[in-house]
Design an enzyme around this catalytic site. Structure first.
Site, mmCIF file in Angstrom:
data_model
loop_
_atom_site.group_PDB
_atom_site.id
_atom_site.type_symbol
_atom_site.label_atom_id
_atom_site.label_comp_id
_atom_site.label_asym_id
_atom_site.label_seq_id
_atom_site.Cartn_x
_atom_site.Cartn_y
_atom_site.Cartn_z
ATOM 1 N N GLU A 111 21.555 -36.680 -2.914
ATOM 2 C CA GLU A 111 22.323 -37.498 -3.629
ATOM 3 C C GLU A 111 22.113 -39.034 -3.394
ATOM 4 O OE1 GLU A 111 26.397 -36.853 -2.116
ATOM 5 O OE2 GLU A 111 25.598 -36.901 0.092
ATOM 6 N N ARG A 168 40.357 -32.031 -1.327
ATOM 7 C CA ARG A 168 39.176 -31.891 -0.677
ATOM 8 C C ARG A 168 39.333 -32.701 0.680
ATOM 9 N NH1 ARG A 168 34.326 -35.624 -3.586
ATOM 10 N NH2 ARG A 168 35.934 -37.244 -3.068
ATOM 11 N N LYS A 182 33.599 -35.060 4.036
ATOM 12 C CA LYS A 182 33.948 -36.415 3.708
ATOM 13 C C LYS A 182 34.457 -37.150 4.979
ATOM 14 C CE LYS A 182 34.935 -39.470 -0.121
ATOM 15 N NZ LYS A 182 33.620 -40.075 0.023
HETATM 16 N N1 PMP Z 1 28.207 -38.603 -2.528
HETATM 17 C C1 PMP Z 1 29.031 -39.252 -1.230
HETATM 18 C C2 PMP Z 1 27.994 -39.208 0.085
HETATM 19 C C3 PMP Z 1 30.107 -40.116 -1.447
HETATM 20 O O1 PMP Z 1 30.627 -40.768 -0.540
HETATM 21 C C4 PMP Z 1 30.770 -40.077 -2.870
HETATM 22 C C5 PMP Z 1 31.869 -40.831 -3.068
HETATM 23 N N2 PMP Z 1 33.017 -40.192 -2.741
HETATM 24 C C6 PMP Z 1 30.192 -39.155 -3.859
HETATM 25 C C7 PMP Z 1 29.012 -38.555 -3.491
HETATM 26 C C8 PMP Z 1 30.817 -38.960 -5.182
HETATM 27 O O2 PMP Z 1 32.186 -38.318 -5.036
HETATM 28 P P1 PMP Z 1 33.369 -38.762 -5.872
HETATM 29 O O3 PMP Z 1 33.000 -38.606 -7.241
HETATM 30 O O4 PMP Z 1 34.255 -37.770 -5.597
HETATM 31 O O5 PMP Z 1 33.813 -40.197 -5.543
#
Ligand code: PMP
Length: 288
Positions: free
Chosen positions: A182, A50, A149
């Protein structure tokens, strides 16, 4: 604490980046939040993939191989004698001038911090978290894809501030069409009539690594799971709601916008997901 910074381990006090780094000046960079559980880094390869996708999306060419980054991540945990940690891996565009042009930043920087994190108080994991929907919408993917990200988290930070203004610890962010995207750092799941449903990445959700694990867990425990558009109404009337994220892990939601979810207590599907998740984090890791 030892920090990995551009190929060297330095003391925390010496872990400094330039004020001309575009990661600082413009949020120009990408990152990952990763977890170490009892000496195993959970789904490290997926995190590094990622990271590569995010870097490619912003045309940041990383001069390190995946193996080099992976080794540096493991070594950061070892140097700090950690068995359990939250790891922050950051790649910035590097030092440039005061203009935003990335071409004037010849060398990206990388740093890795391994530390502890507590996103929500412990009791919220047992009793459930009460959250709100906030006015700030998740970024429109046509302007900047929430799948990247990047170091620019102001959209999420504004939502977090609004949550607090409403007396909540976390916020549901809608996308520009009004569907659930989210939370500020977590993915959202509902359980309704025996099915688990979560917004798709095209609805403005980051493809969370923990979210991916929940898809595998759902198969393992025999609960149907799918992506779909969700409205606030769908979430208010769900039997169960929970969030996932590397930092948050999995956490139940018992109230949204003053509406009690189900019977107001963490539900049975969540309990199964949680138990399976705790097992997986110990078995699905890269040994440091
Ligand atoms: N959405 C956002 C905006 C985030 O910053 C994160 C944390 N990385 C997640 C969802 C969850 O992703 P992950 O399970 O990969 O940490």
């Amino acid at each position: 604490m030892k920090i990995y910074l551009d190929g060297k381990f330095v003391d925390q006090a010496d872990a400094k980046v330039s004020v001309f780094d575009h990661g600082l000046l413009y949020g120009d960079g990408v990152f990952e939040g990763i977890r170490l559980y009892q000496g195993n880094i959970f789904r490290l390869e997926e995190h590094l993939e990622r990271l590569e996708y995010s870097a490619k999306a912003i045309l940041l060419k990383m001069p390190w191989t995946r193996k080099e980054i992976s080794d540096a991540t493991c070594e950061t945990c070892r140097q700090n004698n950690l068995a359990d940690a939250y790891i922050r891996l950051v790649v910035t565009r590097g030092v440039g001038d005061l203009g935003l042009s990335p071409w004037l930043c010849p060398k990206p920087s990388i740093f890795i911090i391994a530390d502890k994190i507590a996103l929500y108080p412990e009791e919220c994991y047992i009793k459930g978290l009460e959250i709100v929907t906030v006015p700030t919408r998740r970024l429109n993917p046509a302007a900047f894809s929430p799948a990247i990200k990047s170091l620019n988290y102001l959209n999420n930070i504004l939502a977090k501030i609004e949550a607090r203004q409403f007396g909540a610890r976390e916020a549901i962010m809608l996308n520009d069409q009004g569907y659930v995207a989210e939370c500020t750092g977590d993915n959202v799941f509902i359980v309704h009539k025996g099915e688990i449903i979560t917004p798709s990445a095209t609805q403005g959700a980051l493809k969370g690594i923990t979210r991916g694990a929940v898809f595998d867990i759902a198969k393992e425990i025999g609960v149907p799971i799918r992506e779909d558009n969700l409205t606030r109404y769908d979430v208010w009337n769900a039997n169960e709601v929970f969030l996932t994220g590397t930092a948050a892990e999995t956490i139940p939601i018992t109230k949204l916008d003053g509406r009690e979810i189900g019977d107001g207590k963490p539900g049975p599907v969540f309990a199964k997901v949680l138990a399976a998740f705790h097992k997986r984090v110990l078995t699905e890791g890269t040994r440091i």
